[in-house]
Design a protein around this motif. Structure first.
Motif, PDB file in Angstrom:
ATOM      1  N   ILE A   1      56.249  40.174  30.709  1.00 20.62           N
ATOM      2  CA  ILE A   1      55.453  39.731  29.789  1.00 20.62           C
ATOM      3  C   ILE A   1      53.870  39.464  29.986  1.00 20.62           C
ATOM      4  O   ILE A   1      53.223  39.868  28.986  1.00 20.62           O
ATOM      5  CB  ILE A   1      56.052  38.238  29.611  1.00 20.62           C
ATOM      6  CG1 ILE A   1      57.587  38.335  28.914  1.00 20.62           C
ATOM      7  CG2 ILE A   1      55.190  37.354  28.593  1.00 20.62           C
ATOM      8  CD1 ILE A   1      58.233  37.070  28.688  1.00 20.62           C
ATOM      9  N   TYR A   2      53.741  39.125  31.220  1.00 15.45           N
ATOM     10  CA  TYR A   2      52.322  38.996  31.583  1.00 15.45           C
ATOM     11  C   TYR A   2      51.455  40.404  31.636  1.00 15.45           C
ATOM     12  O   TYR A   2      50.523  40.557  31.268  1.00 15.45           O
ATOM     13  CB  TYR A   2      52.243  38.429  32.981  1.00 15.45           C
ATOM     14  CG  TYR A   2      50.698  38.265  33.415  1.00 15.45           C
ATOM     15  CD1 TYR A   2      49.962  37.464  32.643  1.00 15.45           C
ATOM     16  CD2 TYR A   2      50.134  39.195  34.308  1.00 15.45           C
ATOM     17  CE1 TYR A   2      48.627  37.300  32.972  1.00 15.45           C
ATOM     18  CE2 TYR A   2      48.615  38.655  34.601  1.00 15.45           C
ATOM     19  CZ  TYR A   2      47.961  38.110  34.025  1.00 15.45           C
ATOM     20  OH  TYR A   2      46.582  37.808  34.076  1.00 15.45           O
ATOM     21  N   GLY A   3      52.575  41.457  32.011  1.00 12.25           N
ATOM     22  CA  GLY A   3      51.973  42.793  31.930  1.00 12.25           C
ATOM     23  C   GLY A   3      51.239  43.338  30.410  1.00 12.25           C
ATOM     24  O   GLY A   3      50.391  44.198  30.388  1.00 12.25           O
ATOM     25  N   THR A   4      52.031  42.635  29.550  1.00  7.59           N
ATOM     26  CA  THR A   4      51.510  42.960  28.251  1.00  7.59           C
ATOM     27  C   THR A   4      50.291  42.493  27.694  1.00  7.59           C
ATOM     28  O   THR A   4      49.628  43.083  26.991  1.00  7.59           O
ATOM     29  CB  THR A   4      52.488  42.860  27.332  1.00  7.59           C
ATOM     30  OG1 THR A   4      52.569  41.451  27.151  1.00  7.59           O
ATOM     31  CG2 THR A   4      54.360  43.574  27.587  1.00  7.59           C
ATOM     32  N   VAL A   5      49.607  41.541  28.443  1.00  7.71           N
ATOM     33  CA  VAL A   5      48.449  40.679  28.156  1.00  7.71           C
ATOM     34  C   VAL A   5      47.583  40.672  29.206  1.00  7.71           C
ATOM     35  O   VAL A   5      46.322  40.331  28.990  1.00  7.71           O
ATOM     36  CB  VAL A   5      48.859  39.319  27.646  1.00  7.71           C
ATOM     37  CG1 VAL A   5      49.834  39.383  26.388  1.00  7.71           C
ATOM     38  CG2 VAL A   5      49.372  38.420  28.719  1.00  7.71           C
ATOM     39  N   CYS A   6      47.809  41.281  30.422  1.00  8.90           N
ATOM     40  CA  CYS A   6      46.969  41.212  31.494  1.00  8.90           C
ATOM     41  C   CYS A   6      45.600  41.801  31.356  1.00  8.90           C
ATOM     42  O   CYS A   6      44.675  41.537  31.955  1.00  8.90           O
ATOM     43  CB  CYS A   6      47.448  41.807  32.831  1.00  8.90           C
ATOM     44  SG  CYS A   6      47.880  43.434  32.729  1.00  8.90           S
ATOM     45  N   GLU A   7      45.534  42.803  30.479  1.00 13.02           N
ATOM     46  CA  GLU A   7      44.223  43.332  30.174  1.00 13.02           C
ATOM     47  C   GLU A   7      43.342  42.484  29.460  1.00 13.02           C
ATOM     48  O   GLU A   7      42.066  42.639  29.390  1.00 13.02           O
ATOM     49  CB  GLU A   7      44.441  44.787  29.461  1.00 13.02           C
ATOM     50  CG  GLU A   7      45.010  44.776  28.141  1.00 13.02           C
ATOM     51  CD  GLU A   7      45.218  46.037  27.555  1.00 13.02           C
ATOM     52  OE1 GLU A   7      44.246  46.647  27.086  1.00 13.02           O
ATOM     53  OE2 GLU A   7      46.560  46.411  27.415  1.00 13.02           O
ATOM     54  N   PHE A   8      44.050  41.618  28.954  1.00 20.98           N
ATOM     55  CA  PHE A   8      43.072  40.532  28.039  1.00 20.98           C
ATOM     56  C   PHE A   8      43.041  39.300  28.874  1.00 20.98           C
ATOM     57  O   PHE A   8      42.124  38.502  28.455  1.00 20.98           O
ATOM     58  CB  PHE A   8      43.753  40.048  26.760  1.00 20.98           C
ATOM     59  CG  PHE A   8      44.068  41.470  26.085  1.00 20.98           C
ATOM     60  CD1 PHE A   8      43.251  42.222  24.953  1.00 20.98           C
ATOM     61  CD2 PHE A   8      45.295  41.807  26.104  1.00 20.98           C
ATOM     62  CE1 PHE A   8      43.254  43.069  24.394  1.00 20.98           C
ATOM     63  CE2 PHE A   8      45.812  43.199  25.164  1.00 20.98           C
ATOM     64  CZ  PHE A   8      44.790  43.814  24.369  1.00 20.98           C
ATOM     65  N   CYS A   9      43.440  39.347  30.114  1.00 19.76           N
ATOM     66  CA  CYS A   9      43.373  38.123  30.902  1.00 19.76           C
ATOM     67  C   CYS A   9      42.292  38.330  31.932  1.00 19.76           C
ATOM     68  O   CYS A   9      42.879  39.133  33.070  1.00 19.76           O
ATOM     69  CB  CYS A   9      44.791  37.540  31.669  1.00 19.76           C
ATOM     70  SG  CYS A   9      44.624  36.298  32.458  1.00 19.76           S
ATOM     71  N   THR A  10      41.081  38.018  31.776  1.00 18.11           N
ATOM     72  CA  THR A  10      40.028  38.728  32.893  1.00 18.11           C
ATOM     73  C   THR A  10      39.482  37.487  33.549  1.00 18.11           C
ATOM     74  O   THR A  10      39.517  36.131  33.031  1.00 18.11           O
ATOM     75  CB  THR A  10      39.005  39.505  31.987  1.00 18.11           C
ATOM     76  OG1 THR A  10      38.343  38.801  31.200  1.00 18.11           O
ATOM     77  CG2 THR A  10      39.880  40.420  31.273  1.00 18.11           C
ATOM     78  N   GLU A  11      38.344  37.685  34.305  1.00 13.82           N
ATOM     79  CA  GLU A  11      37.583  36.876  34.933  1.00 13.82           C
ATOM     80  C   GLU A  11      36.815  36.151  33.896  1.00 13.82           C
ATOM     81  O   GLU A  11      36.377  35.154  33.889  1.00 13.82           O
ATOM     82  CB  GLU A  11      36.583  37.555  35.996  1.00 13.82           C
ATOM     83  CG  GLU A  11      37.467  38.135  37.141  1.00 13.82           C
ATOM     84  CD  GLU A  11      38.109  37.168  38.155  1.00 13.82           C
ATOM     85  OE1 GLU A  11      37.634  36.029  38.245  1.00 13.82           O
ATOM     86  OE2 GLU A  11      39.046  37.509  38.940  1.00 13.82           O
ATOM     87  N   ARG A  12      36.366  37.091  32.822  1.00  9.73           N
ATOM     88  CA  ARG A  12      35.576  36.675  31.718  1.00  9.73           C
ATOM     89  C   ARG A  12      36.382  35.459  30.914  1.00  9.73           C
ATOM     90  O   ARG A  12      35.965  34.253  30.528  1.00  9.73           O
ATOM     91  CB  ARG A  12      34.789  37.406  30.893  1.00  9.73           C
ATOM     92  CG  ARG A  12      33.759  37.029  29.890  1.00  9.73           C
ATOM     93  CD  ARG A  12      33.341  38.167  29.230  1.00  9.73           C
ATOM     94  NE  ARG A  12      34.422  39.094  28.435  1.00  9.73           N
ATOM     95  CZ  ARG A  12      34.812  38.649  27.330  1.00  9.73           C
ATOM     96  NH1 ARG A  12      34.424  37.485  26.618  1.00  9.73           N
ATOM     97  NH2 ARG A  12      35.764  39.451  26.757  1.00  9.73           N
ATOM     98  N   THR A  13      37.328  35.940  30.427  1.00  8.98           N
ATOM     99  CA  THR A  13      38.157  35.225  29.382  1.00  8.98           C
ATOM    100  C   THR A  13      38.957  33.995  30.147  1.00  8.98           C
ATOM    101  O   THR A  13      39.025  33.198  29.165  1.00  8.98           O
ATOM    102  CB  THR A  13      39.095  36.139  28.661  1.00  8.98           C
ATOM    103  OG1 THR A  13      40.261  36.765  29.713  1.00  8.98           O
ATOM    104  CG2 THR A  13      38.635  37.217  28.053  1.00  8.98           C
ATOM    105  N   CYS A  14      39.226  34.317  31.234  1.00 11.49           N
ATOM    106  CA  CYS A  14      40.141  33.175  31.790  1.00 11.49           C
ATOM    107  C   CYS A  14      39.542  32.988  33.301  1.00 11.49           C
ATOM    108  O   CYS A  14      40.134  33.176  34.564  1.00 11.49           O
ATOM    109  CB  CYS A  14      41.544  33.556  32.078  1.00 11.49           C
ATOM    110  SG  CYS A  14      42.190  34.250  30.479  1.00 11.49           S
TER     111      CYS A  14
END
Length: 228
Positions: A74-87
């Protein structure tokens, strides 16, 4: 799982390699039994109950590994959107911040970005479940006395992945049409940890008290009734 979801939850999206059970072992048989119950449409509350005559530690071990694989996916599907900048902070909304401690490099609770936290978390869980002294695979080798305590810590930290994904990235899950799959995974996780009392109720509060972001309607309509 539908063809569309299979395309979303494919092996390339897995955040960490899956841990597999060795065919022919008792744990492999329990894994198949658990999966068969889920796939047959058996009520999840019934599916998580310890089968008669089975060892609780084996049952917990199977589910810890399964949940690691599924939440990792599940996290693998969103990890590209979970970044140092966004999170920049590993959190579950403004009220809940999760700090990392592993008694090695991070001896004290340390504030980290979400992607840093997730990397350390998945690495840490991999070490635990691949450690034969903790998760023995040989017949006749006993579990350590602190096995359940270790599993409680793993499951508690895996729950935080749900919290972060629901509150900060559920818009991506919705865009992929995968919310039903994620909700079912969460429901299965919740019933299991509460059936065997593996997570403190206080840890579950972030998905009860929050009403923020794109996950609001799902938290209100799906998760809150479940947690009451």
């Amino acid at each position: 799982m539908s063809i569309a979801l299979k395309q979303v939850f494919n092996k390339d999206k897995t955040f960490r390699p899956k841990r597999k059970f060795e065919p022919g072992t008792q744990r492999f048989e329990l894994h198949k039994r658990a999966q068969a119950s889920l796939n047959s449409g058996v009520d999840l509350k019934a599916a998580v109950q310890l089968p008669s005559g089975e060892d609780q530690n084996d049952w917990v071990a199977v589910h810890v590994v399964d949940f690691f694989n599924r939440i990792n996916l599940i996290y693998g599907t969103v990890c590209e959107f979970c970044t140092e900048r966004t999170c920049p902070v590993m959190s579950g909304g403004p009220k809940y911040e999760y700090r990392w401690q592993d008694d090695m490099k991070y001896k004290k609770p340390t504030a980290l970005s979400a992607p840093q936290y997730m990397n350390l978390l998945m690495d840490w869980i991999e070490v635990q479940i691949n450690n034969e002294d903790i998760f023995p695979t040989s017949v006749g080798v006993p579990f350590p006395k602190n096995f359940l305590q270790i599993c409680k810590k793993i499951l508690c930290r895996l729950f935080r992945v749900f919290v972060h994904v629901y509150i900060h990235h559920f818009d991506r899950i919705i865009l992929m049409g995968a919310e039903a799959h994620v909700n079912t995974c969460y429901k299965h996780f919740y019933y299991f940890v509460t059936e065997l009392n593996l997570i403190d109720r206080k840890e579950l509060e972030p998905l009860v008290s929050t009403h923020l972001g794109s996950a609001t309607c799902y938290i209100q309509l799906f998760l809150i009734p479940l947690l009451r």
